[in-house]
Motif scaffolding. Structure first.
Motif, PDB file in Angstrom:
ATOM      1  N   ILE A  51      25.520  39.568  36.855  1.00  0.00           N
ATOM      2  CA  ILE A  51      25.152  38.531  37.796  1.00  0.00           C
ATOM      3  C   ILE A  51      23.953  37.785  37.241  1.00  0.00           C
ATOM      4  N   SER A  52      24.045  36.447  37.245  1.00  0.00           N
ATOM      5  CA  SER A  52      22.978  35.626  36.698  1.00  0.00           C
ATOM      6  C   SER A  52      21.867  35.439  37.721  1.00  0.00           C
ATOM      7  N   SER A  56      25.770  33.580  39.700  1.00  0.00           N
ATOM      8  CA  SER A  56      27.098  33.581  39.091  1.00  0.00           C
ATOM      9  C   SER A  56      27.450  34.985  38.639  1.00  0.00           C
ATOM     10  N   THR A  57      28.713  35.340  38.811  1.00  0.00           N
ATOM     11  CA  THR A  57      29.133  36.708  38.509  1.00  0.00           C
ATOM     12  C   THR A  57      30.283  36.732  37.501  1.00  0.00           C
ATOM     13  N   ASN A  58      30.407  37.847  36.812  1.00  0.00           N
ATOM     14  CA  ASN A  58      31.563  38.088  35.959  1.00  0.00           C
ATOM     15  C   ASN A  58      31.912  39.557  36.022  1.00  0.00           C
TER      16      ASN A  58
END
Length: 115
Positions: A51-52, A56-58
Motif C-alpha cells: 500500500i502506497s 494505492s494497493t497491489n
C-alpha cells in the motif's frame, strides 16, 4: 530506531478470517510504501500486498479478492485483512518498509490454516 511489530496471527480453519496488524515506530510511516510478505516452510519469502502513501494497493494473484491491505497513518499501523483462508496461506507473515538504503522487517507472525 525503526521498528515494526506484527500481531494477529494464529490458527484458523479453512474459510476463516484473520486480521494482522503491524505497528511501526521510529519514523513517520505515512510517507512510505508498506508491504506484507509471507514465507512458508521450505519456500522463498513472497510479496503478498503493498500500500502506497496515497492508499494505492497491489496484491499477489494468489490473494486477490480475499485479502485487503489498509493503513491508519495516525496510528503508524498497517493491516492485512485475510478472508476465505486456505491451507496454502499457512506461513509466517512479515511487515516491511524500505527506508533507503535498507529494508526493515518485523519479527513475523505465524498464520496456520488447518482443520
Amino acid at each position: 530506531q525503526v521498528q515494526l511489530v506484527e500481531s494477529g496471527g494464529g490458527l484458523v480453519k479453512p474459510g476463516g478470517s484473520l486480521r494482522l496488524s503491524c505497528e511501526g515506530s521510529g519514523t513517520i510511516f505515512s510517507f512510505y510504501v508498506m508491504r506484507w510478505y509471507r514465507q512458508a516452510p521450505g519456500k522463498q519469502r513472497e510479496l503478498v500486498a503493498g500500500i502506497s502513501s496515497g492508499g494505492s494497493t497491489n496484491y499477489a494473484d494468489s490473494v486477490k479478492g480475499r485479502f485487503t491491505i489498509s493503513r491508519d497513518n495516525a496510528r503508524n499501523t498497517v493491516y492485512l485483512q485475510m478472508n476465505s483462508l486456505k491451507p496454502e496461506d499457512t506461513a509466517v507473515y512479515y511487515c516491511n518498509v524500505f527506508l533507503s538504503p535498507r529494508d526493515y522487517w518485523g519479527q513475523g507472525t505465524q498464520v496456520t490454516v488447518s482443520s
